[in-house]
Design an enzyme around this catalytic site. Sequence first.
Site, short mmCIF file in Angstrom:
data_model
loop_
_atom_site.label_atom_id
_atom_site.label_comp_id
_atom_site.label_asym_id
_atom_site.label_seq_id
_atom_site.Cartn_x
_atom_site.Cartn_y
_atom_site.Cartn_z
N GLY A 162 0.81 -1.21 0.00
CA GLY A 162 0.00 0.00 0.00
C GLY A 162 0.84 1.25 0.00
CB SER A 163 1.76 3.81 -1.66
OG SER A 163 0.94 3.84 -2.81
N GLY A 164 0.35 5.92 0.08
CA GLY A 164 -0.54 7.05 0.19
C GLY A 164 0.24 8.31 0.46
CB ALA A 165 -0.93 11.72 1.29
CD GLN A 166 1.41 12.44 5.93
OE1 GLN A 166 2.31 12.37 6.74
NE2 GLN A 166 1.23 13.48 5.15
N GLY A 167 2.84 7.79 3.45
CA GLY A 167 3.79 6.70 3.58
C GLY A 167 3.58 5.58 2.59
CG ASP A 177 -8.45 9.90 9.06
OD1 ASP A 177 -9.48 10.23 8.43
OD2 ASP A 177 -7.42 9.50 8.50
#
Length: 427
Positions: free
Chosen positions: A33-38, A151
Site C-alpha cells: 500500500g501507499s498514500g500521501a503519508q507513507g 480519522d
Amino acid sequence: MNKNKREKEFYSVDVGDSTFTVLKRYQNLRPIGSGAQGIVCSAYDHNLERNVAIKKLSRPFQNQTHAKRAYRELVLMKYVNHKNIICLLNVFTSQKTLDEFQDVYLVMELMDANLCQVIQMELDHERLSYLLYQMLCGIKHLHSAGIIHRDLKPSNIVVKSDCTLKILDFGLARTAATGLLMTPYVVTRYYRAPEVILGMGYQANVDIWSVGCILAEMVRHKILFPGRDYIDQWNKVIEQLGTPTQEFMMKLNQSVRTYVENRPRYTGYSFEKLFPDVLFPADSEHNKLKASQARDLLSKMLVIDASKRISVEEALQHPYINVWYDPAEVEAPPPVITDKQLDEREHTVEEWKELIYKEVLDWEERMKNGAIRGQPSPLGAAVINGSPQPSSSSSINDVSSMSTEPTVASDTDSSLEASAGPLSCCR
C-alpha cells in the site's frame, strides 16, 4: 554505535518507486500500500519469526505539517498499548546523525484485510456486533487518555482471519480539550460528523459518528453519505436524517447558520425506513442480537447534534454491544502520554526533526536495554490465547477476537492498505 557497524546492519531494496533501507532482520519486502503519508511493505522478521508491516514515512520533514504529524503518530503509537490498537513493534532509521536524518520506518503487526473488504461480506449479527465491540474498545482506550482519533474509516480499521480487529493510523489523532474549537478538515469526507462539516469544533464523540457511518456501510454495503464536497456532504446528511432543530441552528456561527437555514428543509426518514429489516442478517438466537437492536444503536450514533449523540461508554453498554463486555478490554489502563502539549506545540521543521530523531534514538536505547523486546505485550498481542474461535454455528459463543493490518493512505492521512483476502471467519 560506530558508523561501519551501523552500515553493516542495513541493506537497500527498491520497492515500487521508493527505496527502503532496512535492518537485515527484515527480508522479502513486498509492497502492500501507499498514500500521501507513507509507503507500506510486508516483510518477514527473522528475529521475531513472523510477518510484519513496515511503513516508510514519505518525506516527513518537507514542511511543518508533515513533521508535526509524523511526531504525533510516532509518540502516540509508542505509548498506546491495547489489543484493539495496532501494535508498534519497532522504529528505526538508517541514517547515523541528525544532519543526515531523513527517513523514519515504523514496523507494525501485519493484518489480513481492512474493513473495506469486510464491508462487502455478509456478516451475521455475532460477527457484526463483535467487530463493533472491538472498535469501541479501541476508541474507549484512546478517549481514556484524552485522545480523539479523528480519522476513523474502513481503511483505518483492520482485521485478521480470526476476526481480531485493530485501529490504525494516529497521524491525525490529537489530545482533546473541552470547549476547544478544533480544526475542521480532518477525516475522510464520508465519515465526517456534522460538527466538523459545519466548523463547530468537536469533542470525543466525533469518533462515534464515524463508527455509526461504518456500521451503516456494513449493513447497506455502500457508503451512507457519499458527499462530493462539504456542501454536498451536509445535504446528504439532512436528506436522510432531516434538517436539525432550531436549538441546533443557534449553536452555529452566523454565516454558517444563514447558509444552513436557507437550504431546503427535509423531514428525513425514520431509521426503520433507512435501515429496514431486510438489510440485516437473520436475527441471532441471542435475543439481543437482532435487527431492531442494531438499528437502535445506529439511531443513537447518527445524531446530528453531538450533545445528544451517544458516547463511547454508552455505546459499550448498548444491548447490541454489551453481550461481549469484558472489563479487562473495556477498562484497560489508559496510555500515559508524557508529552501533554502534543498538539499545542509549534516548532520549525528542524526542531520537529530533532524531536523525532530523539524518539527514534530513545526506542533504540530501550530495545538495547531490553525494555522493548519487539513483541507486543499481552494487551497488544495479535491473537489472544484462549479466545473463542468462530464456527459455522451462529451461537453467541462462536465469534473470536480480531486484529488488523496496515491499509492504504487516504487523501487526508497516512493510513496503510491491506492486500490480503477476505476473512475466513466471516465467509
